[in-house]
Design a protein around this motif. Sequence first.
Motif, mmCIF file in Angstrom:
data_model
loop_
_atom_site.group_PDB
_atom_site.id
_atom_site.type_symbol
_atom_site.label_atom_id
_atom_site.label_comp_id
_atom_site.label_asym_id
_atom_site.label_seq_id
_atom_site.Cartn_x
_atom_site.Cartn_y
_atom_site.Cartn_z
ATOM 1 N N ARG A 16 0.836 -1.192 0.000
ATOM 2 C CA ARG A 16 0.000 0.000 0.000
ATOM 3 C C ARG A 16 0.876 1.250 0.000
ATOM 4 O O ARG A 16 1.820 1.348 0.765
ATOM 5 N N GLU A 169 -12.791 4.521 -4.765
ATOM 6 C CA GLU A 169 -12.267 4.879 -3.461
ATOM 7 C C GLU A 169 -12.819 3.934 -2.384
ATOM 8 O O GLU A 169 -12.082 3.439 -1.533
ATOM 9 N N LEU A 170 -14.138 3.684 -2.460
ATOM 10 C CA LEU A 170 -14.744 2.779 -1.482
ATOM 11 C C LEU A 170 -14.169 1.375 -1.627
ATOM 12 O O LEU A 170 -13.840 0.721 -0.642
ATOM 13 N N GLY A 172 -11.282 0.468 -2.725
ATOM 14 C CA GLY A 172 -9.917 0.454 -2.206
ATOM 15 C C GLY A 172 -9.892 0.408 -0.680
ATOM 16 O O GLY A 172 -9.128 -0.335 -0.076
ATOM 17 N N ARG A 173 -10.774 1.206 -0.072
ATOM 18 C CA ARG A 173 -10.821 1.234 1.389
ATOM 19 C C ARG A 173 -11.284 -0.119 1.930
ATOM 20 O O ARG A 173 -10.743 -0.647 2.890
ATOM 21 N N GLN A 176 -8.705 -2.832 2.069
ATOM 22 C CA GLN A 176 -7.797 -2.733 3.218
ATOM 23 C C GLN A 176 -8.444 -3.239 4.501
ATOM 24 O O GLN A 176 -7.770 -3.759 5.380
ATOM 25 N N LEU A 177 -9.776 -3.050 4.613
ATOM 26 C CA LEU A 177 -10.449 -3.341 5.880
ATOM 27 C C LEU A 177 -11.074 -4.722 5.933
ATOM 28 O O LEU A 177 -11.405 -5.216 7.000
ATOM 29 N N GLU A 186 -15.296 -3.416 10.643
ATOM 30 C CA GLU A 186 -14.675 -2.203 10.103
ATOM 31 C C GLU A 186 -15.124 -1.940 8.668
ATOM 32 O O GLU A 186 -15.385 -0.800 8.284
ATOM 33 N N ALA A 187 -15.200 -3.004 7.871
ATOM 34 C CA ALA A 187 -15.638 -2.837 6.481
ATOM 35 C C ALA A 187 -17.079 -2.336 6.449
ATOM 36 O O ALA A 187 -17.433 -1.474 5.637
ATOM 37 N N ALA A 190 -17.198 1.292 7.285
ATOM 38 C CA ALA A 190 -16.759 2.098 6.147
ATOM 39 C C ALA A 190 -17.874 2.226 5.116
ATOM 40 O O ALA A 190 -18.098 3.291 4.534
ATOM 41 N N PHE A 194 -19.790 5.616 3.982
ATOM 42 C CA PHE A 194 -19.880 5.957 2.565
ATOM 43 C C PHE A 194 -21.333 6.247 2.172
ATOM 44 O O PHE A 194 -21.628 7.259 1.525
#
Length: 209
Positions: A16, A169-170, A172-173, A176-177, A186-187, A190, A194
């Motif tokens: 990353r 963007e979402l 990608g985030r 990671q989560l 966490e996901a 997020a 969003f």
Amino acid sequence: MTTGPLSTLRRIASTRPPPVTGERCDMCAEPIGSDHPHVVSLESRALMCTCRGCYLLFTDQEAQLRYRAVPDRYLSFPGFTTDRGQWEELQIPVGLAFLFHNSVQDRTIAFYPGPAGATESELPLGAWERILAANPALDVLLPDVEALLVRHVDGQPVCHLVPVDACYELVGRLRQLWRGFDGGSEAHEAMDAFFAGVEARSRPVSERP
Ligand SMILES: [Zn+2]
Ligand SMILES: [Zn+2]
């Protein structure tokens, strides 16, 4: 392939990039702020970070150009409806999908956020047309640069039009989560954040600017 989801996650985590500082326009190398517009390459579908000047070269959605500026509008479709069969045709695994139209391949694609970033699948033949027939307002969707975010809220289908860079963007985030099969807390937080942002920015489709 010996790479399971965990090693994929580890690889993504270790490669990353560091927090972006000193970003530059992908077209002219001019320094740009972190809140900059994007342009999509129609062939590769890659997103390019641009300065305002380069962005404005590609805002004509009708022009025969290799790039398209990503608009920043968010719309809601208060009357959005699908019957159970139409919804099931979309085969949305975690209750959320982005649908967009690829003009180069002339097909509508759904993608679903998940551990590997996004899983992409072509919609079953005619599925999109059936949803569009039931919801003519969706016709405002621009190919390549905008996506429809569809999900179920309290058992009801909900649909928003969002810029395609916001989807990336979402995704990608979430990559990671993401933990385990359904993404973990966490996901989901997020995703909730969003959706709240999308809700706040959207205006109903019938409303004129
Ligand atoms: Zn530029
Ligand atoms: Zn960017």
